[in-house]
Design a protein around this motif. Sequence first.
Motif, PDB file in Angstrom:
ATOM      1  N   TRP A  27       0.831  -1.202   0.000  1.00  0.00           N
ATOM      2  CA  TRP A  27       0.000   0.000   0.000  1.00  0.00           C
ATOM      3  C   TRP A  27       0.868   1.256   0.000  1.00  0.00           C
ATOM      4  CZ3 TRP A  27      -0.410   3.899   3.740  1.00  0.00           C
ATOM      5  CH2 TRP A  27      -1.387   4.867   3.455  1.00  0.00           C
ATOM      6  N   ILE A  63      -5.071   1.573  -7.815  1.00  0.00           N
ATOM      7  CA  ILE A  63      -4.238   0.562  -7.154  1.00  0.00           C
ATOM      8  C   ILE A  63      -4.335   0.756  -5.646  1.00  0.00           C
ATOM      9  CG2 ILE A  63      -1.892  -0.327  -6.844  1.00  0.00           C
ATOM     10  CD1 ILE A  63      -1.288   0.877  -9.690  1.00  0.00           C
ATOM     11  N   THR A  66      -8.000   0.123  -4.234  1.00  0.00           N
ATOM     12  CA  THR A  66      -8.404  -1.284  -4.247  1.00  0.00           C
ATOM     13  C   THR A  66      -7.721  -2.064  -3.132  1.00  0.00           C
ATOM     14  OG1 THR A  66      -8.750  -1.096  -6.631  1.00  0.00           O
ATOM     15  CG2 THR A  66      -8.669  -3.311  -5.720  1.00  0.00           C
ATOM     16  N   ILE A  67      -6.477  -1.751  -2.837  1.00  0.00           N
ATOM     17  CA  ILE A  67      -5.805  -2.393  -1.705  1.00  0.00           C
ATOM     18  C   ILE A  67      -6.532  -2.036  -0.409  1.00  0.00           C
ATOM     19  CG2 ILE A  67      -3.702  -2.459  -0.304  1.00  0.00           C
ATOM     20  CD1 ILE A  67      -2.113  -2.032  -2.939  1.00  0.00           C
ATOM     21  N   SER A  86      -5.789  -5.015  -8.135  1.00  0.00           N
ATOM     22  CA  SER A  86      -4.713  -4.025  -8.036  1.00  0.00           C
ATOM     23  C   SER A  86      -3.569  -4.354  -8.982  1.00  0.00           C
ATOM     24  CB  SER A  86      -4.180  -3.950  -6.597  1.00  0.00           C
ATOM     25  OG  SER A  86      -5.132  -3.387  -5.747  1.00  0.00           O
ATOM     26  N   SER A  89      -4.456  -3.273 -12.350  1.00  0.00           N
ATOM     27  CA  SER A  89      -4.337  -1.823 -12.494  1.00  0.00           C
ATOM     28  C   SER A  89      -2.896  -1.397 -12.713  1.00  0.00           C
ATOM     29  CB  SER A  89      -4.915  -1.108 -11.270  1.00  0.00           C
ATOM     30  OG  SER A  89      -6.321  -1.270 -11.223  1.00  0.00           O
TER      31      SER A  89
END
Length: 142
Positions: A27, A63, A66-67, A86, A89
């Motif tokens: 992340w 990205i 979505t995480i 992710s 993406s």
Amino acid sequence: MKWDRDESAESPFIIRIVQNFRNLRAWREALSLAINVRRAANLFPRRGYTDLKSQLIRAAESIVHTIVEGCGAASQREFARFLEMSIKSTTEVEGQILMSRAYGILEDTHLRSLEEQTINVRKSIINLRKRVLETITDGDED
């Protein structure tokens, strides 16, 4: 990882895993990529590449989002699905970076740096997804 009772569940005994996204290296790396993509996109010419600029920023930020969303998943299997999105993406971002290179929009050094960072983010998410999938037992439900 934090265990949390799912108050919305029919049974008070259903427990779900709540992952703190702030603790995930994937992340943090994705957030850094999104920031760098936005900075680079702000160097695009004012005219002619609005759609590419917008899509590049959205894909990079996707990205990260979505995480984060996956960290609230009801199961590890569902979290792994969010991580897979992710990963996809990151591929979209890489393709848009290559398109930007083909159009000659930015200096090659900027684009190479973003491309390398995108690939590293993808590797990080792939490794996280692999670790998540290894925690899933045969009885783990969606």
